[in-house]
Design an enzyme around this catalytic site. Sequence first.
Site, PDB file in Angstrom:
ATOM      1  N   HIS A  48      -9.014  -3.562  -2.039  1.00 43.36           N
ATOM      2  CA  HIS A  48      -8.041  -2.774  -1.274  1.00 43.36           C
ATOM      3  C   HIS A  48      -8.469  -1.300  -1.214  1.00 43.36           C
ATOM      4  CE1 HIS A  48      -3.670  -1.865  -0.207  1.00 43.36           C
ATOM      5  NE2 HIS A  48      -4.154  -0.665  -0.487  1.00 43.36           N
ATOM      6  N   GLU A  49      -8.895  -0.767  -2.360  1.00 40.37           N
ATOM      7  CA  GLU A  49      -9.254   0.663  -2.404  1.00 40.37           C
ATOM      8  C   GLU A  49     -10.556   0.940  -1.673  1.00 40.37           C
ATOM      9  OE1 GLU A  49      -6.918   2.459  -3.128  1.00 40.37           O
ATOM     10  OE2 GLU A  49      -5.697   1.026  -4.245  1.00 40.37           O
ATOM     11  N   HIS A 104     -10.036   1.242   1.927  1.00 40.54           N
ATOM     12  CA  HIS A 104      -9.534   2.557   2.365  1.00 40.54           C
ATOM     13  C   HIS A 104     -10.689   3.489   2.729  1.00 40.54           C
ATOM     14  CE1 HIS A 104      -5.204   2.642   2.054  1.00 40.54           C
ATOM     15  NE2 HIS A 104      -5.198   2.158   0.822  1.00 40.54           N
ATOM     16  N   CYS A 152       0.856  -1.185   0.000  1.00 39.63           N
ATOM     17  CA  CYS A 152       0.000   0.000   0.000  1.00 39.63           C
ATOM     18  C   CYS A 152       0.887   1.228   0.000  1.00 39.63           C
ATOM     19  CB  CYS A 152      -0.882  -0.021   1.248  1.00 39.63           C
ATOM     20  SG  CYS A 152      -1.907   1.446   1.421  1.00 39.63           S
TER      21      CYS A 152
HETATM   22 ZN    ZN Z   1      -3.573   1.272  -0.077  1.00 42.77          ZN
END
Ligand code: ZN
Length: 195
Positions: free
Chosen positions: A153-154, A157, A111
């Site tokens: 993953h995004e 966030h 990341c």
């Molecule tokens: Zn990330």
Amino acid sequence: MELPNIVQAGQMVLRARAAEVPTEALGSKDLLDLVRVMVSVMRAAPGVGLAAPQIGVSARVIVLEDHEDLMTRLAPSDRKVRGRVAFPLRVIVNPELRFVGEERATFFEGCLSVGGYMGLVERARAVSVTGVDEMGEPVQWEVSGWPARILQHEVDHLDGTLYVDRMFTRSFCANEEAGEWINRPIGEVKKLLGV
Ligand code: ZN
């Protein structure tokens, strides 16, 4: 254009639930500017995805893009097993994600907000996402393999979740310290790490 820094773990914006983008903001100059900056930051890093909180903006906006130049260090067999394929820029505002099927895949991921490290993360092999783009046009994307991993993953966030929350903690390693063992099949790697 001077680009903002990518904020690192420890900044609370990475741990908050990002704010929904209101309908009236779609197509606005502010949103278009935000997206333009995010795309520039992602490309400059270089990375394959970026969420607005990573530049300190608490808004449910993600950008993703992968291309051949970023895959040159991966052997063709590694690309295949990861399902890593190039795809053009995607901008998704207020994304809603759901898993498709039961299949899971475990690979190392890193990341830009946890610079210099990586860890093994199990994720859904395939996902479907809906939302709108920066102009408010509907977006619907069903995808598997590496793009599905980037998406998960995004979207994480936007909910204040980092991959380190999901990783097998014993697999956490500094990119520079990882040895040849990392190129072995993932089952072997897991065994070596004791996960
Ligand atoms: Zn990330």
